[in-house]
Write an enzyme that holds these catalytic residues in place. Structure first.
Site, short mmCIF file in Angstrom:
data_model
loop_
_atom_site.label_atom_id
_atom_site.label_comp_id
_atom_site.label_asym_id
_atom_site.label_seq_id
_atom_site.Cartn_x
_atom_site.Cartn_y
_atom_site.Cartn_z
CE LYS A 173 12.34 10.68 -15.36
NZ LYS A 173 12.31 9.37 -16.06
CB THR A 208 3.38 4.93 -11.91
OG1 THR A 208 3.83 4.09 -10.83
CG2 THR A 208 2.30 5.87 -11.38
N GLY A 210 6.45 1.97 -16.17
CA GLY A 210 6.89 2.41 -17.49
C GLY A 210 6.79 3.90 -17.73
CB THR A 211 6.07 6.86 -15.60
OG1 THR A 211 6.98 6.47 -14.57
CG2 THR A 211 4.66 6.53 -15.17
N GLY A 212 8.86 6.39 -16.96
CA GLY A 212 10.10 6.97 -17.46
C GLY A 212 10.37 6.60 -18.90
CB CYS A 213 10.03 3.38 -20.73
SG CYS A 213 10.99 2.33 -19.63
#
Length: 274
Positions: A173, A208, A210-213
């Site tokens: 990412k 931002t 919680g973007t990965g979740c």
């Protein structure tokens, strides 16, 4: 038939990440979300104030309950916290035929450690060989491989090392990589040698959390719905870009992304470089 998705992760009492973000994403993408809770947190947009891991026996009981009743079409793992939890969950997933997306959650936006150090080895040994897709950000990829990432060549070498650990696809990412660039670029590497690069305009925002979740949950949902891998990756990038672009302005720290945006806002085109 309605696709069924599963998240195995921790709770975020602030609602922006973890189980809550996953279930919101599953719902927005019209899949039926199920969940296995691994830990509870006292958490808000400022950060994580406390973490309480659930007993691994109870985590396994939750997972067995889901597996005995639901035909899960795709699943993801998020915060697994400890080596014993990772080993227990991995054992339950050994015979799963559905896609498994592993988001190696290590550090929250506020800086709190969400994965114990000894758990890194357990994740590499037990979980990565079962993974269909691994979705690390740059700091997580560096921690997992012990390698520093400063150039694209570094990105590629780290991805190759991660592929050798078992996953079929590595999504490197781009949120933390080359922040001076005007685009957020994800570099995706496949075990068969294919590569895919997805680019979207970088959004200047503090919201931002919680973007990965959310990204990994969107990918899980699209795969559960039967999209081919590359198409699912592209749509997941569109989902998270919309979520970041249209912040909700909630909280006083790193606010949550907007899980509604993919379905309610005009979509920004993702540039596809194969």
């Amino acid at each position: 038939m309605l696709p069924i998705t599963l998240t195995i992760a921790g709770s975020d009492s602030g609602g922006g990440a973890g189980i809550q973000a996953d279930l919101k994403t599953f719902q927005e993408l019209k899949t039926f979300g199920t969940s296995v809770l691994t830990a509870v947190t006292a958490q808000n947009t400022y950060g994580v104030q406390a973490v309480y891991a659930l007993p691994e026996d109870f985590i396994v009981e939750q997972l067995q309950s889901i597996q005995s009743d639901f035909n899960v079409n795709a699943l993801k793992t998020g915060m697994l916290f400890s080596a014993s939890i990772i080993e227990a969950v991995s054992k339950q997933l050994e015979n799963v035929q559905a896609p498994i997306i592993v988001d190696p959650v290590m550090i929250a936006k506020g800086g709190a450690t969400l994965l114990q150090q000894e758990a890194v080895d357990a994740m590499i040994t037990h979980l990565f060989p079962l993974a269909t897709v691994l979705t690390p950000n740059i700091p997580e990829a560096e921690t997992l491989t012990g390698m520093k990432i400063q150039t694209y060549d570094d990105v590629e070498q780290v991805a190759k090392k991660l592929l050798a650990m078992g996953p079929e696809v590595i999504v490197m990412k781009g949120g933390h990589f080359a922040p001076e660039q005007q685009a957020a670029i994800d570099h995706i590497f496949f075990k068969n040698g294919d590569k895919l690069t997805l680019s979207a305009p970088r959004v200047q925002t503090k919201d931002t959390h919680g973007t990965g979740c959310t990204y990994s949950a969107a990918l899980t949902a699209f795969l559960a719905k039967g999209l081919p891998m590359k198409e699912a990756l592209i749509e997941a990038k569109r989902f998270i870009h919309a979520a970041i672009s249209h912040g909700l302005g909630i909280g006083h720290g790193h606010g949550p992304t907007n899980h509604f945006a993919y379905n309610t806002k005009a979509k920004v085109e993702v540039e596809i470089i194969e």
